[in-house]
Motif scaffolding. Structure first.
Motif, PDB file in Angstrom:
ATOM      1  N   LEU A 174       0.825  -1.215   0.000  1.00  0.00           N
ATOM      2  CA  LEU A 174       0.000   0.000   0.000  1.00  0.00           C
ATOM      3  C   LEU A 174       0.859   1.265   0.000  1.00  0.00           C
ATOM      4  O   LEU A 174       0.358   2.359  -0.241  1.00  0.00           O
ATOM      5  N   GLY A 175       2.158   1.115   0.291  1.00  0.00           N
ATOM      6  CA  GLY A 175       3.074   2.256   0.271  1.00  0.00           C
ATOM      7  C   GLY A 175       2.774   3.300   1.337  1.00  0.00           C
ATOM      8  O   GLY A 175       2.820   4.496   1.059  1.00  0.00           O
ATOM      9  N   VAL A 176       2.490   2.848   2.556  1.00  0.00           N
ATOM     10  CA  VAL A 176       2.097   3.785   3.608  1.00  0.00           C
ATOM     11  C   VAL A 176       3.212   4.103   4.601  1.00  0.00           C
ATOM     12  O   VAL A 176       2.981   4.836   5.567  1.00  0.00           O
ATOM     13  N   GLU A 177       4.427   3.600   4.367  1.00  0.00           N
ATOM     14  CA  GLU A 177       5.497   3.796   5.349  1.00  0.00           C
ATOM     15  C   GLU A 177       5.772   5.273   5.623  1.00  0.00           C
ATOM     16  O   GLU A 177       5.947   5.672   6.772  1.00  0.00           O
ATOM     17  N   GLN A 178       5.821   6.081   4.573  1.00  0.00           N
ATOM     18  CA  GLN A 178       6.084   7.514   4.772  1.00  0.00           C
ATOM     19  C   GLN A 178       4.918   8.200   5.482  1.00  0.00           C
ATOM     20  O   GLN A 178       5.123   9.114   6.286  1.00  0.00           O
ATOM     21  N   ASP A 179       3.702   7.748   5.212  1.00  0.00           N
ATOM     22  CA  ASP A 179       2.536   8.292   5.921  1.00  0.00           C
ATOM     23  C   ASP A 179       2.603   7.946   7.402  1.00  0.00           C
ATOM     24  O   ASP A 179       2.272   8.763   8.265  1.00  0.00           O
TER      25      ASP A 179
END
Length: 193
Positions: free
Chosen positions: A88-93
């Motif tokens: 989901l690519g949520v690491e930076q969030d």
């Protein structure tokens, strides 16, 4: 008399709006859980279900649901859940929430960072370990131990000894989750103290 009637009506309207808002939030969370929980369960089983679009305002709800499931699984199932968040690519969030979110959201982001083993959060978590709020400092300690226990021991053990505001039960859970190395380091520090 007229002013008190007006104030009473305004207060009743405000109470009605607050209840309607709470009910709408509850229904939204139920719909969200009904949509995402089966996906997370299939992910735990090793399947790769189709992933719906995750709206930014739903991220904290997903992280909370993810944490609940992550606490119940081990091994491969835990890794499958981690891969889902990565896809989901949520690491930076999560890092953004960790640094600038509301208190409850920051606690969630700390826990997620720990389960993910997110080394980018290390410096933030070591700073939060010194926070005067026990909830923040002990959550940061648990996250650090999950990310990399060996170097975390040097940060966490002195805090366990020093922080009288950390509850015994939460400290015990942290020690139980850790390796024998953590417990040995704790016992040695207590004996020295």
């Amino acid at each position: 008399g007229a002013a008190s009637i007006i104030l009473t009506i305004v207060m009743l309207l405000e109470i009605f709006l607050m209840r309607a808002t709470l009910l709408a939030q509850k229904l939204r969370r139920q719909r969200f859980t009904a949509r995402w929980q089966p996906i997370l369960i299939k992910t735990i089983a090793g399947e790769q279900p189709p992933i719906p679009t995750l709206h930014r305002k739903e991220l904290v709800d997903l992280l909370l649901l993810w944490i609940r499931l992550q606490k119940t699984v081990r091994g491969e199932a835990s890794l499958h859940l981690n891969h889902l968040l990565a896809s989901l690519g949520v690491e930076q969030d999560v890092l953004r929430i960790l640094r600038r979110g509301k208190l409850d959201d920051r606690l969630i982001a700390m826990t997620v960072s720990g389960f993910l083993g997110n080394k980018e959060a290390w410096d933030d978590l070591t700073t939060m370990l010194q926070d005067p709020l026990p909830a923040i400092s002990i959550t940061a300690a648990r996250a650090l131990l999950r990310i990399d226990e060996e170097p975390a021991i040097a940060h966490v053990i002195p805090m366990i000894i020093k922080r009288r505001d950390w509850t015994v039960d939460r400290t015990a859970v942290m020690l139980k989750e850790g390796s024998p190395r953590l417990v040995e380091a704790f016992v040695a520090s207590v004996e020295r103290a």
